[in-house]
Design an enzyme around this catalytic site. Sequence first.
Site, mmCIF file in Angstrom:
data_model
loop_
_atom_site.group_PDB
_atom_site.id
_atom_site.type_symbol
_atom_site.label_atom_id
_atom_site.label_comp_id
_atom_site.label_asym_id
_atom_site.label_seq_id
_atom_site.Cartn_x
_atom_site.Cartn_y
_atom_site.Cartn_z
ATOM 1 N N GLU A 46 -33.630 -62.895 -5.685
ATOM 2 C CA GLU A 46 -32.265 -63.417 -5.767
ATOM 3 C C GLU A 46 -31.732 -63.738 -4.370
ATOM 4 O OE1 GLU A 46 -27.953 -61.788 -7.515
ATOM 5 O OE2 GLU A 46 -29.608 -60.393 -7.183
ATOM 6 N N LYS A 115 -26.385 -67.363 -12.486
ATOM 7 C CA LYS A 115 -26.211 -65.976 -12.919
ATOM 8 C C LYS A 115 -25.015 -65.856 -13.862
ATOM 9 C CE LYS A 115 -26.165 -61.416 -10.615
ATOM 10 N NZ LYS A 115 -26.134 -60.824 -9.258
ATOM 11 N N CYS A 151 -30.976 -60.645 -11.973
ATOM 12 C CA CYS A 151 -30.494 -59.319 -11.588
ATOM 13 C C CYS A 151 -29.608 -58.680 -12.661
ATOM 14 C CB CYS A 151 -29.773 -59.401 -10.245
ATOM 15 S SG CYS A 151 -29.586 -57.781 -9.428
#
Length: 554
Positions: A46, A115, A151
């Site tokens: 990330e 995300k 994540c």
Amino acid sequence: MPDGSLRITLAQMNPVAGDLDGNLALARRALAEGERAGADIVALPEMFLSGYQVLDLSSRPAFVRDCNAAVAALAAATRPGGPAIGAGAPVGGERGVYNAWHVCQNGALRASFRKHHRPNYGVFDENRLYLEGPAPGPVEIAGVRVGFPICEDIWFPDVAETLEESGAEVLVVPNGSPYERGKFELRMIHAVARTVETRLPLLYLNLIGGQDDQVFDGGSFALNPGGKLMGRMPFFDEAFETFELDRTGEGMRLRRKPLPAEGDPAELDYRAMVVALHDYVTKSGFSKVLLGLSGGIDSALVAVVAADALGPANVRCVRLPSKFSTGHSLDDAEALAANLGCRCDTIPIHDAVEAVERGFEPLFAGTPRGVAEENLQSRLRGLYLMGLSNKFGEMLLTTGNKSEIAVGYATIYGDMAGGYNPIKDLWKSRVFECARWRNAHHMGWMMAPKGPVIPESIITKAPSAELAPDQRDEDSLPPYPVLDHILERLVEDERSVEEIVAEGYERETVRQVQGLLYASEWKRFQSAPGVKLTKKAFWLDRRYPIVNRWRDRS
């Protein structure tokens, strides 16, 4: 490769925040590693191209523009027939900026994933920095549909379930997850849950390296459905691992890889301090450090961490004795420096203290001697150490442990002066544990000599600031095991006074510690950064008002 197989190279690497050219060079090296391994796709963590965390840099249009250019350059580095590569970088949209992960292939940007779940607790402030991305779909790589939740997206079931429902056959999760004690087990719990729910294999990829107050510990891993561990990469080390998946009658399945040694919590805490210190110093443009070496346990541990991180030749220890410094403390400091092979200089401060006290005589006359006079010693030590730092370009390290910082037993503009504190998030009790652990262990990543480098007399002596005759920390504080337990309950567990008293502690002692904790906020606000080791490190993890009259009076 057999039909229906997939080779994924995970690249566990150490970027630098804002170093787009340097991070791009690392990504190109990862691409070359993957190509040699015959990978279909190379995955980087990330926010790799930008570095992580970049905080408010991500809100600057010029920075996002340069990140876009880095993504385009990475895409241009891929070639027809070669592996695809994925890497994280912020991307701008009509309404703001997203935390995104980009897949490049055949010389072009193929897909960008944004995300969805943004962490907004502890050290993370992503609701303020990034927009919420849409639920992603998979992308086909070598005939296999791959989903890329980013994540925090696997800390909740919805994104992984959406990917499974839209045809994903494997999940690859790029992460920027900072170290704290017990964090690996927590990551594993969430990852296992996603494999159970989706019945898909999952590859978890994490950053390594230090960035300001955080250090990323790697430990990337791969799970088959049901949470079966099929491989893990080392903690804290750069590593490239190519995982192979085969299509079976039950879906894609990982082939097993060897598992490296895990390391116990004491080792991981110590390694976190070493890596964080090394990266903070070198990424800031320094190569050498110095510190005041008192003969006490805190400065001793900092000296050893620094020598392991940078090499003994790059660590200067300085003894700064006053008339209250004991002979055994000076001997202990000298012995420690000799054991490490570090330079040890001595600058007596007695005459300087007397000169400063004479200057204060007209104003201090008629008042009792106390903390103000004691702290002149600490502040003069800070003056000398900062002078050496300025003269020789060595970063000054501070040496206060978390217990002292919590209750304000550190002198602002004195022993708090400096650029970094490796033990800032280490309770005093754990300082002793780390010292004993280091004396008993030596690893290949340590640059200082092996053996019991910290003299036993430093570990066993009663803690003292040595600012007054026969002074002991316990003259004005509870014993450290008691103090640390109360502080852990107040800081990390956010327990009430009543709850702590119910554990068997005296109410007045708990209230005393609480009062010292809240009254010292202003000092912590001005303290040097240090690596996060616990779930509630002072700074971003715990944000309290500096001026605060509230006290828990239960």
